[in-house]
Design a protein around this motif. Structure first.
Motif, mmCIF file in Angstrom:
data_model
loop_
_atom_site.group_PDB
_atom_site.id
_atom_site.type_symbol
_atom_site.label_atom_id
_atom_site.label_comp_id
_atom_site.label_asym_id
_atom_site.label_seq_id
_atom_site.Cartn_x
_atom_site.Cartn_y
_atom_site.Cartn_z
ATOM 1 N N ILE A 43 0.815 -1.027 0.030
ATOM 2 C CA ILE A 43 -0.135 0.012 0.009
ATOM 3 C C ILE A 43 0.782 1.306 0.032
ATOM 4 O O ILE A 43 1.827 1.280 0.514
ATOM 5 C CB ILE A 43 -1.064 -0.024 1.052
ATOM 6 C CG1 ILE A 43 -1.867 0.947 0.947
ATOM 7 C CG2 ILE A 43 -0.318 0.018 2.601
ATOM 8 C CD1 ILE A 43 -3.234 0.780 1.984
ATOM 9 N N LYS A 64 -11.262 6.656 2.446
ATOM 10 C CA LYS A 64 -10.430 5.595 3.242
ATOM 11 C C LYS A 64 -9.414 6.018 3.835
ATOM 12 O O LYS A 64 -8.654 6.937 3.117
ATOM 13 C CB LYS A 64 -10.376 4.520 2.345
ATOM 14 C CG LYS A 64 -11.525 3.543 1.829
ATOM 15 C CD LYS A 64 -11.244 2.194 1.379
ATOM 16 C CE LYS A 64 -12.135 1.184 0.835
ATOM 17 N NZ LYS A 64 -13.116 2.025 -0.094
ATOM 18 N N SER A 78 -2.868 0.524 -4.009
ATOM 19 C CA SER A 78 -2.587 -0.725 -3.424
ATOM 20 C C SER A 78 -2.873 -1.770 -4.138
ATOM 21 O O SER A 78 -3.595 -1.771 -5.410
ATOM 22 C CB SER A 78 -3.739 -0.701 -1.970
ATOM 23 O OG SER A 78 -5.060 -1.270 -2.436
ATOM 24 N N ALA A 122 -5.674 5.070 6.257
ATOM 25 C CA ALA A 122 -5.055 4.188 7.102
ATOM 26 C C ALA A 122 -4.457 4.718 8.224
ATOM 27 O O ALA A 122 -4.170 5.971 8.262
ATOM 28 C CB ALA A 122 -3.869 3.797 5.729
ATOM 29 N N ILE A 125 -6.745 0.054 8.387
ATOM 30 C CA ILE A 125 -7.573 0.729 7.211
ATOM 31 C C ILE A 125 -8.900 0.613 7.661
ATOM 32 O O ILE A 125 -9.488 -0.083 7.854
ATOM 33 C CB ILE A 125 -7.300 -0.110 5.841
ATOM 34 C CG1 ILE A 125 -5.878 -0.144 5.457
ATOM 35 C CG2 ILE A 125 -8.099 0.820 4.838
ATOM 36 C CD1 ILE A 125 -5.822 -0.925 4.406
ATOM 37 N N SER A 182 -7.982 -7.850 0.598
ATOM 38 C CA SER A 182 -7.633 -6.671 -0.128
ATOM 39 C C SER A 182 -8.348 -5.388 0.353
ATOM 40 O O SER A 182 -9.414 -5.798 0.946
ATOM 41 C CB SER A 182 -7.372 -6.493 -1.372
ATOM 42 O OG SER A 182 -8.728 -6.495 -2.137
ATOM 43 N N ILE A 183 -8.186 -4.330 0.192
ATOM 44 C CA ILE A 183 -8.905 -3.113 0.540
ATOM 45 C C ILE A 183 -10.434 -3.342 -0.153
ATOM 46 O O ILE A 183 -11.431 -2.795 0.284
ATOM 47 C CB ILE A 183 -8.389 -1.736 0.157
ATOM 48 C CG1 ILE A 183 -7.146 -1.649 0.961
ATOM 49 C CG2 ILE A 183 -9.451 -0.663 0.222
ATOM 50 C CD1 ILE A 183 -6.292 -0.189 0.403
ATOM 51 N N ASN A 184 -10.553 -3.912 -1.533
ATOM 52 C CA ASN A 184 -11.709 -3.829 -2.150
ATOM 53 C C ASN A 184 -12.488 -5.022 -1.791
ATOM 54 O O ASN A 184 -13.395 -4.967 -2.059
ATOM 55 C CB ASN A 184 -11.278 -3.553 -3.582
ATOM 56 C CG ASN A 184 -10.527 -2.388 -3.838
ATOM 57 O OD1 ASN A 184 -10.907 -1.263 -3.278
ATOM 58 N ND2 ASN A 184 -9.482 -2.233 -4.775
ATOM 59 N N GLU A 212 -13.018 2.988 6.663
ATOM 60 C CA GLU A 212 -13.752 3.481 5.629
ATOM 61 C C GLU A 212 -13.703 5.038 5.612
ATOM 62 O O GLU A 212 -13.845 5.450 4.402
ATOM 63 C CB GLU A 212 -15.336 3.121 5.800
ATOM 64 C CG GLU A 212 -15.674 1.613 5.600
ATOM 65 C CD GLU A 212 -15.460 1.420 4.092
ATOM 66 O OE1 GLU A 212 -15.453 2.057 3.248
ATOM 67 O OE2 GLU A 212 -15.658 0.135 3.733
ATOM 68 N N ILE A 243 -11.899 -2.094 8.118
ATOM 69 C CA ILE A 243 -11.753 -2.662 6.755
ATOM 70 C C ILE A 243 -10.562 -3.900 6.816
ATOM 71 O O ILE A 243 -10.851 -5.227 6.718
ATOM 72 C CB ILE A 243 -11.254 -1.992 5.717
ATOM 73 C CG1 ILE A 243 -12.319 -0.900 5.197
ATOM 74 C CG2 ILE A 243 -10.979 -2.667 4.320
ATOM 75 C CD1 ILE A 243 -12.058 0.152 4.192
ATOM 76 N N ILE A 259 -4.647 7.276 1.462
ATOM 77 C CA ILE A 259 -4.391 5.828 0.395
ATOM 78 C C ILE A 259 -4.387 6.060 -1.030
ATOM 79 O O ILE A 259 -5.168 6.757 -1.596
ATOM 80 C CB ILE A 259 -5.439 4.638 0.537
ATOM 81 C CG1 ILE A 259 -5.672 4.267 2.002
ATOM 82 C CG2 ILE A 259 -5.028 3.530 -0.276
ATOM 83 C CD1 ILE A 259 -6.600 3.270 2.525
#
Length: 232
Positions: free
Chosen positions: A93, A122, A218, A124, A175, A226-228, A177, A157, A215
């Motif tokens: 990331i 988002k 990543s 971090a 991480i 993952s983040i998604n 939202e 997350i 962010i």
């Protein structure tokens, strides 16, 4: 400034090379004059915050003045090639610091640009602490409830536990939202707010840092997430 964090899971049979890397890879990092700050770190079991080290997950944190220097490092550096060769899963990331308070190894590692302070979306977070030897047992007895509360908090997350030393120098990467959900956990969650109170009263830390980031990008996964694609 670009802050880059890579967490890699090494294959079981290659764990000895992870330990070797923690010594050998210091040399190219130290020689890279474009890298402003770096840390080679281990992680808790499954890269989790509150668990003992399992020696499979390892991390490298670096900071750069610009994207080009960061890209060059990830494309050409012996450090990243080492991680990629021995790793079976990797998460990277790229971050831009929004705020930072405290020290890491007696340094202020993250430079803040005022133009990026009004960030939405988002975020971090890196929290890092050097724990006093005589406070370690007390700290360990309390950290699990804060970690459990974080994983169950609205807006959470992903998180990982990392650190230069598995017992005394620990960091949490997470991480969220948005900044509101992160702040709600930090200051309104009973377990975490109580930990903050005890930290001050009992003087658990000899050095600490809290930093919040935008962010930038990543790729990869951490424990398949993952983040998604994570639904935590």
């Amino acid at each position: 400034m670009i802050v880059a964090l890579t967490i890699t899971k090494f294959r079981g049979i290659t764990i000895p090379f992870a330990f070797i890397g923690m010594a050998v890879l210091r040399i190219p990092l130290w020689l890279n004059k474009r890298c402003r700050f770096w840390k080679l770190m281990g992680s808790g079991k499954g890269a989790q915050v509150d668990l003992a080290p399992d020696f499979k997950h390892w991390a490298v944190l670096t900071t750069w003045e610009n994207q080009q220097d960061c890209d060059t490092f990830y494309q050409n550096s012996f450090v990243i090639k080492w991680f990629n060769f021995f790793g079976t899963e990797s998460f990277t990331i790229l971050l831009n610091p929004l705020s930072s308070h405290g020290l890491w190894s007696k340094k202020e590692p993250f430079k803040i640009e005022k133009s990026h302070k009004n960030h939405t979306g988002k975020v971090a977070v890196i929290t890092r602490a050097a724990i006093r030897f005589n406070k370690l047992k007390e700290f360990k007895q309390n950290i699990k409830r804060a970690a459990d509360a974080m994983r169950n908090a609205p807006g959470f997350i992903l998180s990982a536990g990392i650190g230069e030393n598995p017992f005394f120098d620990q960091a949490t990467f997470s991480i969220w939202e948005d900044a509101e959900s992160m702040k709600a956990y930090a200051y309104k969650s009973f377990d975490h707010s109580d930990i903050i109170k005890l930290t001050r009263e009992r003087e658990w830390y000899k050095e600490e840092l809290f930093a919040r980031f935008e962010i930038i990008d990543s790729w990869g996964t951490l424990n398949g997430a993952s983040i998604n694609n994570t639904n935590e």
